[in-house]
Motif scaffolding. Sequence first.
Motif, short mmCIF file in Angstrom:
data_model
loop_
_atom_site.label_atom_id
_atom_site.label_comp_id
_atom_site.label_asym_id
_atom_site.label_seq_id
_atom_site.Cartn_x
_atom_site.Cartn_y
_atom_site.Cartn_z
N TYR A 11 -34.00 -16.24 21.33
CA TYR A 11 -32.68 -16.23 22.30
C TYR A 11 -32.49 -17.83 23.13
O TYR A 11 -33.53 -18.43 22.99
N ASP A 12 -31.18 -17.70 23.37
CA ASP A 12 -30.82 -18.99 24.37
C ASP A 12 -31.37 -18.47 25.70
O ASP A 12 -30.81 -17.47 26.31
N GLU A 13 -32.18 -19.20 26.18
CA GLU A 13 -32.84 -18.81 27.48
C GLU A 13 -31.74 -18.84 28.71
O GLU A 13 -31.73 -17.97 29.59
N ASP A 14 -30.44 -19.62 28.51
CA ASP A 14 -29.52 -19.49 29.33
C ASP A 14 -28.81 -18.47 29.54
O ASP A 14 -27.78 -17.95 30.32
N ARG A 15 -28.83 -17.73 28.39
CA ARG A 15 -28.22 -16.14 28.17
C ARG A 15 -29.03 -15.17 28.64
O ARG A 15 -28.54 -14.12 28.38
N VAL A 16 -30.20 -15.36 29.30
CA VAL A 16 -31.21 -14.18 29.74
C VAL A 16 -31.26 -13.94 31.29
O VAL A 16 -31.26 -15.28 31.69
N LEU A 17 -31.02 -12.74 31.39
CA LEU A 17 -31.31 -12.48 33.05
C LEU A 17 -32.73 -11.87 33.11
O LEU A 17 -33.04 -10.75 32.58
N ARG A 18 -33.68 -12.92 33.50
CA ARG A 18 -34.78 -12.73 33.52
C ARG A 18 -35.44 -11.46 34.66
O ARG A 18 -34.56 -11.66 35.95
N GLU A 19 -36.18 -10.82 34.43
CA GLU A 19 -36.57 -9.75 35.61
C GLU A 19 -35.36 -9.20 36.17
O GLU A 19 -35.26 -9.31 37.44
N ALA A 20 -34.40 -8.82 35.20
CA ALA A 20 -33.18 -8.20 35.73
C ALA A 20 -33.11 -7.40 37.02
O ALA A 20 -32.34 -7.37 37.92
N ARG A 21 -34.05 -6.31 37.02
CA ARG A 21 -34.15 -5.15 38.06
C ARG A 21 -34.51 -5.99 39.36
O ARG A 21 -34.27 -5.42 40.45
N GLN A 22 -35.14 -6.92 39.19
CA GLN A 22 -35.79 -7.78 40.64
C GLN A 22 -34.49 -8.56 41.33
O GLN A 22 -34.82 -8.99 42.21
N HIS A 23 -33.42 -8.81 40.51
CA HIS A 23 -32.68 -9.79 41.13
C HIS A 23 -31.79 -8.95 42.33
O HIS A 23 -31.38 -8.00 42.53
N ASP A 24 -31.94 -9.72 43.52
CA ASP A 24 -31.01 -9.43 44.77
C ASP A 24 -29.96 -10.12 45.09
O ASP A 24 -29.16 -9.98 46.04
N ASP A 25 -29.49 -10.89 44.00
CA ASP A 25 -28.20 -11.89 44.05
C ASP A 25 -27.33 -11.57 43.11
O ASP A 25 -26.42 -12.33 42.82
N LEU A 26 -27.20 -10.45 42.44
CA LEU A 26 -26.18 -9.84 41.60
C LEU A 26 -24.91 -9.76 42.18
O LEU A 26 -24.84 -9.40 43.61
N ASP A 27 -23.69 -9.99 41.72
CA ASP A 27 -22.55 -10.45 42.38
C ASP A 27 -21.98 -9.19 42.67
O ASP A 27 -20.99 -9.29 44.02
N SER A 28 -22.32 -7.92 42.33
CA SER A 28 -21.35 -6.75 42.78
C SER A 28 -22.38 -5.50 42.50
O SER A 28 -23.23 -5.58 41.65
N GLU A 29 -22.03 -4.35 43.11
CA GLU A 29 -22.70 -3.22 43.08
C GLU A 29 -22.42 -2.66 41.33
O GLU A 29 -23.24 -2.00 41.04
N ALA A 30 -21.32 -3.01 41.06
CA ALA A 30 -20.87 -2.59 39.59
C ALA A 30 -21.84 -3.28 38.57
O ALA A 30 -22.37 -2.66 37.80
N ILE A 31 -22.26 -4.43 38.91
CA ILE A 31 -23.15 -5.42 38.08
C ILE A 31 -24.56 -4.75 38.27
O ILE A 31 -25.27 -4.65 37.16
#
Length: 469
Positions: free
Chosen positions: A163-183
């Motif tokens: 996979y392209d590393e730039d297209r991966v959201l790492r540790e997705a559930r741990q991100h506290d900087d997602l842009d919106s509640e929908a995301i």
Amino acid sequence: MDRRALLSAIGCSLVAVSGCVENDLGTEPTTNGTDDETTNGTDDETTNGTDDEATAVTDIELRTVEHVVNAYEPSPSRGIDPEFVVHETEIPAALREPLTGARDGGFETDDPDDALLAAVDEFRAFDRGELKPYVELDGTRYVFDPILPTFVAKLDDEEADEYDEDRVLREARQHDDLDSEAIEGFVRALTASGTHVPRDEYRRCLLPEAVAPFLDEYDYLEDQRGVSRIETTVENEDPPYAITARELTEEGMWDRPVVDESELDDEVRAFFERALASPHRRPALPSPAHRQYFINDVPDAYDDLAAEYDTPPYYRLDGTIYAIIVGESLYDRLPVSVSIAAADGAELEFALAVSSGSENADGDVEGPYTFTSRGALPSALWVFQDGERRSLEIAETDGIDGPRPNRSDGEALETVEAGDAIAATYAVPADLPPGTYVSRGLFGVSWSVPDRTPGERGMYPFELALTVE
């Protein structure tokens, strides 16, 4: 029809119970009982006629129990919780007319507007794919089925190799900087967390604006299972679109048949009423509303009724829905032996022991054995005196660290190796009048069976007839 064979004192489902009974006092176990002794639905089975106080236990009889009945009001969560049924005054405006049309024969459209799509999405459970499409119109409950364009996303079951590393959201559930509640909702729906939150689908009739740009940026999400590709599709992409509706019956609400008392034979109704009124083992049950009834003879009419249903039904009595589950004891399948004896040097005490062993079970049984019982081990015991419950207190224990509950739910739990026993000495109240008293006990045991399942289990009900003079 095979009666359900084990009674779970907590969950109220049935499985086989078994065991071997020994009586160290030399009396034979009684298995048939009489209405006066064990089947009249009351705990007040004392026979005494004096005001004297007891001085000694002169006889103890250990009895098997043919059937145990669990009766309780099932939780709404076992079917469709009425809280999920949306009253017509709370249905989104854009959905009211389509639902009325669906109820009266059908609703179709080639061009559903965004308001209708958004209204359907309001019936989804959190951000996962489950739809709870339950409504009430003119006092009648319905379930509706929307055949509308629906965006679906999920993670590929296989972990991505490249996979392209730039297209991966790492540790997705741990991100506290997602842009919106929908995301955030989109990510949480797809990804797994811990042992109780698996990956799931994300489904929406109307895709939130923020999600599309997110999918333009990321092709993969990482969770505890690894990095996986996001897969998307659209269901019902082409018209015509429709909404159908059907009445939600009581059977539909509970996901099983519901039998009204008017359909019951008089003998069966009386049997159920005795079970619901029974105080047997009430202090050691999950809730005051739970009833447990020890009985040796079940009406034949009950067997005839139960044989009519593939799924055990619920019963409506006096307007209330009950689960009434009749279990049959199978004492030859549980790898334990139970013995009772007078206590040495203490005339108002007796000892109850439960020994673990493989001779009474099919196949090779290995330890350890885990014993459970609400209130105490081997079992909480009491008798009734003139309608008052009198506890048989545990004086001492052998083979376990302590018989008292060691869990927050009141369950006593202890694990022993094969061949070991748990035992307790019970004290009869010294001010108990002379007479014969009946006490009821129950414990559960689980054990391992090689090459079969790691968790065979069963429940062991029993009665004690105590004579004090």
